[in-house]
Design an enzyme around this catalytic site. Structure first.
Site, PDB file in Angstrom:
ATOM      1  N   HIS A 178      55.039   3.782  21.708  1.00 44.47           N
ATOM      2  CA  HIS A 178      54.246   3.907  20.479  1.00 44.47           C
ATOM      3  C   HIS A 178      53.841   2.489  20.034  1.00 44.47           C
ATOM      4  CE1 HIS A 178      56.169   7.975  19.118  1.00 44.47           C
ATOM      5  NE2 HIS A 178      54.893   8.199  19.375  1.00 44.47           N
TER       6      HIS A 178
ATOM      7  N   ARG B  49      58.595  18.243  20.101  1.00 44.18           N
ATOM      8  CA  ARG B  49      58.371  17.759  18.739  1.00 44.18           C
ATOM      9  C   ARG B  49      57.272  18.520  18.000  1.00 44.18           C
ATOM     10  NH1 ARG B  49      58.655  11.532  17.373  1.00 44.18           N
ATOM     11  NH2 ARG B  49      59.064  12.555  15.385  1.00 44.18           N
TER      12      ARG B  49
ATOM     13  N   ASP C 235      53.951   1.154  17.173  1.00 42.11           N
ATOM     14  CA  ASP C 235      54.870   0.523  16.208  1.00 42.11           C
ATOM     15  C   ASP C 235      56.164   0.007  16.859  1.00 42.11           C
ATOM     16  OD1 ASP C 235      56.368   2.846  16.584  1.00 42.11           O
ATOM     17  OD2 ASP C 235      56.333   3.466  14.485  1.00 42.11           O
TER      18      ASP C 235
ATOM     19  N   CYS D 290      60.000   3.560  12.720  1.00 38.94           N
ATOM     20  CA  CYS D 290      59.841   4.953  13.169  1.00 38.94           C
ATOM     21  C   CYS D 290      60.415   5.937  12.154  1.00 38.94           C
ATOM     22  CB  CYS D 290      60.563   5.190  14.490  1.00 38.94           C
ATOM     23  SG  CYS D 290      60.121   4.098  15.818  1.00 38.94           S
TER      24      CYS D 290
ATOM     25  N   ARG E 160      51.475   8.550  24.343  1.00 41.86           N
ATOM     26  CA  ARG E 160      51.563   9.634  23.357  1.00 41.86           C
ATOM     27  C   ARG E 160      50.185  10.031  22.828  1.00 41.86           C
ATOM     28  NH1 ARG E 160      56.790  10.553  21.606  1.00 41.86           N
ATOM     29  NH2 ARG E 160      58.179  10.091  23.339  1.00 41.86           N
TER      30      ARG E 160
ATOM     31  N   ASN F 271      55.902   9.527  12.776  1.00 41.76           N
ATOM     32  CA  ASN F 271      55.113  10.437  13.601  1.00 41.76           C
ATOM     33  C   ASN F 271      54.708  11.712  12.865  1.00 41.76           C
ATOM     34  OD1 ASN F 271      57.452   9.343  15.920  1.00 41.76           O
ATOM     35  ND2 ASN F 271      55.326   8.748  16.055  1.00 41.76           N
TER      36      ASN F 271
ATOM     37  N   ALA G  89      67.395   7.053  20.667  1.00 42.53           N
ATOM     38  CA  ALA G  89      66.283   8.013  20.722  1.00 42.53           C
ATOM     39  C   ALA G  89      64.952   7.297  20.914  1.00 42.53           C
ATOM     40  CB  ALA G  89      66.236   8.841  19.443  1.00 42.53           C
TER      41      ALA G  89
ATOM     42  N   ASN H 127      61.388   9.899  26.319  1.00 44.75           N
ATOM     43  CA  ASN H 127      61.023   8.488  26.489  1.00 44.75           C
ATOM     44  C   ASN H 127      62.189   7.804  27.202  1.00 44.75           C
ATOM     45  OD1 ASN H 127      62.925   7.126  24.617  1.00 44.75           O
ATOM     46  ND2 ASN H 127      61.815   8.208  23.000  1.00 44.75           N
TER      47      ASN H 127
ATOM     48  N   ASP I 186      64.261  15.060  16.238  1.00 40.36           N
ATOM     49  CA  ASP I 186      63.463  13.839  16.059  1.00 40.36           C
ATOM     50  C   ASP I 186      62.670  13.833  14.754  1.00 40.36           C
ATOM     51  OD1 ASP I 186      64.146  12.243  18.236  1.00 40.36           O
ATOM     52  OD2 ASP I 186      62.616  13.118  19.556  1.00 40.36           O
TER      53      ASP I 186
END
Ligand code: ARG
Length: 276
Positions: free
Chosen positions: A170, A94, A172, A264, A141, A75, A258, A26, A69
């Protein structure tokens, strides 16, 4: 007042033992800008302590090597009642997290329901309840097609909104529903259609100015009247205070590197006890 069906404040966090900026998926991530690990550890402990102090029951999953992550448990997936839908991560970097989260939830008695593997879905990071409506973000995503599948599993109304600014990849990162039926958000992270869909379904909105949104101010954990959010949002905090919320700003610099912050780093288990 909290939504009657909102979760009881049980949260999943993952300690940052293996955290780091090891790839770039990202616009916030740059391997040239490493996270300072002792500072990240202290910031994460500050979040853990604050959430616990506010009465949340915090569960911890063991961090795994080479999954830097995994700290971003939003997530992991989406939990409603005792049912957990794990994420299908878009990025291979991920994807290895998913079995660890699924096993952890299964071991605690949650029914794990996988989406078809061809549908990308990144869990609570892209799926937030406002009242009984599940708002779902797509494009960077999650796939829009995943939303219908999630709606069928949980039997709830889903509003799909497209994210248009890659910094806010994302849901959020740019939208935070409040228990009074309102929300705060960064409107320009959505296209015109998404903005009007959100306005139609949400009560009183607080617009977050761009310079505060860029500190991930919308990435907040709401526990009834308490809101835990990253530092750097004085006007938002003032508006939330005026609406009767207590704000708890925390330093999050090492996680911003990140592309993440308070929300998150947190998954509600569950986010809702049941759907209407
Ligand atoms: N580096 C992580 C990623 O790009 C950050 C995830 C942030 N999570 C979130 N719910 N917004 O996937």
């Amino acid at each position: 007042m909290a939504h009657p069906d909102s979760g009881m404040g049980e949260l999943l966090l993952c300690p940052p033992d293996h955290y780091g900026i090891e790839y770039e998926i990202n616009p916030w991530m740059s391997r040239a800008r490493a996270a300072e690990i002792p500072v990240a550890q202290a910031q994460w402990k500050g979040l853990f302590a604050k959430l616990s102090e506010l009465g949340a029951k915090v569960h911890l999953i063991d961090p795994q090597p080479r999954l830097p992550d995994m700290v971003f448990t939003a997530n992991a997936g989406l939990t409603v009642g005792r049912r957990f839908v794990p994420s299908n991560f878009r990025h291979q970097e991920r994807a290895g997290e998913a079995p660890f989260f699924a096993q952890w939830m299964e071991a605690r008695g949650y029914e794990v329901v996988w989406l078809p593997p061809n549908l990308y879905f990144e869990g609570e990071g892209d799926a937030l309840f406002g009242g009984d409506t599940l708002f779902c973000g797509y494009k960077f995503r999650s796939d829009i097609q995943s939303h219908r599948a999630v709606a069928d599993i949980f039997n709830c109304l889903v509003i799909s909104v497209e994210l248009v600014d890659p910094r806010f990849y994302h849901l959020d990162t740019c939208f935070c529903p409040l228990p009074d039926g309102g929300a705060f958000w960064f409107p320009k992270a959505f296209d015109e259609y998404g903005q009007s869909a959100i306005r139609q379904h949400v009560g009183e909105m607080i617009d977050v100015p761009e310079e505060e949104a860029a500190h991930f101010s919308c990435n907040a954990v709401v526990l009834d009247r308490d809101i835990v959010l990253p530092e750097g949002a004085p006007t938002l905090v003032e508006k939330l205070n005026a609406r009767g919320y207590r704000c708890h700003p925390l330093p999050m610099t090492e996680f911003l590197k990140a592309g993440g912050a308070c929300k998150c780093l947190t998954m509600f288990m569950p986010q809702r006890e049941k759907t209407a």
